[in-house]
Design an enzyme around this catalytic site. Structure first.
Site, PDB file in Angstrom:
ATOM      1  N   GLU A 272      -7.500  14.131  -1.515  1.00 26.06           N
ATOM      2  CA  GLU A 272      -6.123  14.239  -1.044  1.00 26.06           C
ATOM      3  C   GLU A 272      -5.224  13.256  -1.783  1.00 26.06           C
ATOM      4  O   GLU A 272      -5.696  12.235  -2.300  1.00 26.06           O
ATOM      5  CB  GLU A 272      -6.040  13.915   0.455  1.00 26.06           C
ATOM      6  CG  GLU A 272      -6.976  14.713   1.336  1.00 26.06           C
ATOM      7  CD  GLU A 272      -7.159  14.103   2.713  1.00 26.06           C
ATOM      8  OE1 GLU A 272      -7.663  14.817   3.606  1.00 26.06           O
ATOM      9  OE2 GLU A 272      -6.798  12.912   2.908  1.00 26.06           O
TER      10      GLU A 272
ATOM     11  N   LYS B 114      -2.952  10.169  -2.324  1.00 28.84           N
ATOM     12  CA  LYS B 114      -2.740   8.862  -1.686  1.00 28.84           C
ATOM     13  C   LYS B 114      -1.254   8.567  -1.807  1.00 28.84           C
ATOM     14  O   LYS B 114      -0.768   8.207  -2.869  1.00 28.84           O
ATOM     15  CB  LYS B 114      -3.564   7.758  -2.349  1.00 28.84           C
ATOM     16  CG  LYS B 114      -3.460   6.454  -1.571  1.00 28.84           C
ATOM     17  CD  LYS B 114      -4.243   5.337  -2.195  1.00 28.84           C
ATOM     18  CE  LYS B 114      -4.269   4.137  -1.257  1.00 28.84           C
ATOM     19  NZ  LYS B 114      -2.957   3.749  -0.717  1.00 28.84           N
TER      20      LYS B 114
ATOM     21  N   ARG C  59       1.568   3.918   6.900  1.00 29.05           N
ATOM     22  CA  ARG C  59       0.596   4.508   7.818  1.00 29.05           C
ATOM     23  C   ARG C  59       1.220   4.667   9.211  1.00 29.05           C
ATOM     24  O   ARG C  59       1.908   3.765   9.706  1.00 29.05           O
ATOM     25  CB  ARG C  59      -0.622   3.591   7.887  1.00 29.05           C
ATOM     26  CG  ARG C  59      -1.821   4.131   8.686  1.00 29.05           C
ATOM     27  CD  ARG C  59      -2.653   5.040   7.849  1.00 29.05           C
ATOM     28  NE  ARG C  59      -3.909   5.401   8.502  1.00 29.05           N
ATOM     29  CZ  ARG C  59      -5.096   4.848   8.216  1.00 29.05           C
ATOM     30  NH1 ARG C  59      -5.169   3.894   7.303  1.00 29.05           N
ATOM     31  NH2 ARG C  59      -6.192   5.264   8.819  1.00 29.05           N
TER      32      ARG C  59
ATOM     33  N   ARG D  87       0.280   0.837  11.266  1.00 29.68           N
ATOM     34  CA  ARG D  87      -1.130   0.512  11.019  1.00 29.68           C
ATOM     35  C   ARG D  87      -1.545  -0.764  11.743  1.00 29.68           C
ATOM     36  O   ARG D  87      -2.734  -0.996  11.972  1.00 29.68           O
ATOM     37  CB  ARG D  87      -1.396   0.403   9.517  1.00 29.68           C
ATOM     38  CG  ARG D  87      -0.717  -0.762   8.830  1.00 29.68           C
ATOM     39  CD  ARG D  87      -0.907  -0.705   7.324  1.00 29.68           C
ATOM     40  NE  ARG D  87      -2.314  -0.790   6.989  1.00 29.68           N
ATOM     41  CZ  ARG D  87      -2.899  -0.106   6.006  1.00 29.68           C
ATOM     42  NH1 ARG D  87      -2.187   0.725   5.284  1.00 29.68           N
ATOM     43  NH2 ARG D  87      -4.174  -0.253   5.756  1.00 29.68           N
TER      44      ARG D  87
ATOM     45  N   GLU E 233       0.569   9.442   7.268  1.00 31.01           N
ATOM     46  CA  GLU E 233       1.522   8.605   6.552  1.00 31.01           C
ATOM     47  C   GLU E 233       2.909   9.193   6.754  1.00 31.01           C
ATOM     48  O   GLU E 233       3.066  10.385   7.036  1.00 31.01           O
ATOM     49  CB  GLU E 233       1.209   8.582   5.049  1.00 31.01           C
ATOM     50  CG  GLU E 233      -0.132   8.018   4.677  1.00 31.01           C
ATOM     51  CD  GLU E 233      -0.049   6.591   4.183  1.00 31.01           C
ATOM     52  OE1 GLU E 233       1.058   6.138   3.852  1.00 31.01           O
ATOM     53  OE2 GLU E 233      -1.103   5.939   4.125  1.00 31.01           O
TER      54      GLU E 233
END
Length: 503
Positions: A210, A212, A217, A232, A261
């Site tokens: 996938e 990045k 996050r 996060r 994200e």
């Protein structure tokens, strides 16, 4: 139990590099505690994170307090915990003075080592996130429960002090009772750096590859119409991101927990600077800069927890509930297709790709290497230890950064290099102001700071060097950006830095 015993244990842990010795010292103290409140408070103190969170006592208040130390220990663990509860609960007109009065009374009863510990606890200087891993092992050893059970309960509760008390009072059965609770954030699973795309594909077998993304996050929780969104670091930002809340409410489900994200995009679909995305997390009203979510995992769907299912099954659930918002990528690509995805991600302005084993379960932190990140250049998340005053055009600004890697065994960060490259005028002005606010020693040349800021560094590699304590030095290091979304506990370790050595 006396507060002095916590202080002396903390000192013993700081004085040894041995992980086994750290675990032994911490577990011995925990075994001596019988009161559940003592277990919770002591655990929180020893990892530098009071149960009460930030109590509202800043440097300005603490520096104004000058009292003689007590000759003999008098404070108990519960005395200090009660003090922090009172300070945290003080608000309204005159609250600053009331906090100062409470702290003054406590510091008058404290010995010199206790005063020093309290001040560092309240200012965040004790906050060594790496010590959480050591404390997790200590909880397991103290109460004779499996370390994996402690780690899982900590992941699901997000509170190590609560996990420790449950291990003491109910053992493995109590830890197993922790479940995913929609609306309560869980600690996120993290990725380890890969040597290359080829090595990750070879090592992990059946994978998904996938993008990045160069985003922030998020963890999304929905139960009916109630939505919570966390960063996060498990900080709630729901009020700051109304467009994400509306998107989650529109998903075809009754309850869901998603990992993903978010980022702001230009009109052409390319990501805007990371700092612009992060700026939205501090907002309280909707702004013109809208965020777009991209999800890569589904941890709960309509009453069923999915954490222990393989990623392959979790992705089926993700496609069912949030297919249009899935992160770009492909399941089980061959080497050519994986390389194509990596090239596409880079061309679109993203960082690289993630390679994830399809048989992996969800586990907080970097447990093993079932998730690996592949970037076209080497980057490290390091801790700022100090900065030097600049010369010439940079006179008057704190410029050259001293950089440290995290000690995985809970010690202070290990210095691995310096850099002044990549700093824009805007960053120079910002860090000069920010560093002076967290300075611990301001010399004529170097300003030492509390190790709490994470900065992302791009580098050409590392080399063996006796110049720094870690035995390695960064090659051609340059600043990419600061990472306000990351805690020091998420910085790269000295072992990860050494892994970049040639051969």
């Amino acid at each position: 139990m006396r507060f002095a015993d916590v202080v002396s244990t903390s000192a013993a842990v700081a004085e040894t590099r041995s992980r086994l010795a750290k675990v032994a010292a911490l577990s011995e103290l925990l075994r001596q505690l019988e009161d559940p409140h003592e277990v919770e408070a002591a655990t929180a103190f020893l990892v530098g994170l009071p149960r009460q969170g930030k109590v509202g006592a800043g440097w300005r208040t603490l520096l104004s307090i000058e009292v003689p130390a007590a000759a003999e220990p008098d404070l108990t663990i519960l005395d200090v915990d009660d003090l922090l509860t009172q300070v945290a609960g003080t608000s309204g007109k005159g609250s600053t003075q009331r906090r100062a009065d409470l702290l003054t009374a406590a510091l008058t009863r404290a010995t010199v080592p206790e005063q020093d510990f309290l001040l560092r606890l309240l200012t965040g200087e004790l906050r060594q996130g790496a010590l959480e891993g050591v404390m997790t092992d200590a909880v397991a050893a103290a109460f004779e429960v499996p370390a994996d059970a402690v780690r899982r309960a900590f992941m699901l509760s997000g509170r190590l002090h609560t996990t420790a008390e449950q291990a003491r009072s109910g053992g493995a059965a109590a830890l197993a009772a922790f479940g995913l609770e929609v609306g309560r954030p869980i600690r996120p699973m993290l990725a380890s750096p890969a040597e290359s795309l080829e090595s990750a594909l070879s090592e992990l077998g059946a994978v998904t590859v996938e993008y990045k993304l160069d985003g922030a996050r998020i963890q999304v929780h929905r139960n009916g119409s109630e939505v919570h969104i966390y960063t996060r670091t498990l900080r709630e930002i729901t009020a700051s991101v109304p467009e994400l809340v509306a998107q989650v409410r529109g998903l075809p489900c009754e309850s869901v927990v998603l990992d993903g994200e978010t980022l702001a995009l230009n009109d052409d679909g390319r990501p805007r600077p990371f700092q612009e995305t992060m700026s939205r997390f501090g907002a309280t009203i909707s702004r013109e800069l809208l965020l777009r979510p991209y999800y890569f995992d589904c941890l709960h769907l309509d009453g069923k927890d999915l954490l222990d299912l393989p990623l392959r099954d979790r992705l089926v659930a993700l496609e069912q509930v949030a297919g249009p918002f899935r992160i770009p990528g492909a399941m089980e690509p061959d080497a050519d297709k994986a390389a194509e995805i990596a090239a596409s991600a880079h061309a679109a302005g993203h960082e690289g790709v993630m390679v994830k084993a399809l048989d992996s379960v969800y586990a907080a932190g970097r447990r093993g290497k079932s998730w690996q990140k592949v970037k076209p250049v080497h980057t490290l998340d390091l801790v700022v230890l100090a900065a030097e005053w600049g010369h010439g055009r940079r006179r008057g600004y704190l410029s050259n950064l001293h950089l440290g890697a995290r000690d995985p065994d809970g010690g202070p960060p290990v210095m691995v290099g310096k850099t002044f490259k990549g700093l824009t005028d805007e960053l120079l002005a910002w860090q000069t102001k920010a560093f002076q606010a967290i300075a611990t020693d301001s010399g004529d040349w170097v300003v030492q700071v509390r190790p709490e800021m994470v900065v992302e560094i791009e580098l050409d590699g590392v080399q063996v060097s006796p110049r720094y304590p870690g035995g390695v030095a960064l090659r051609f290091a340059r600043v990419l950006r600061y990472r306000p979304d990351k805690e020091v506990s998420e910085a790269d370790t000295i072992d990860q830095v050494r892994a970049l050595l040639p051969g």
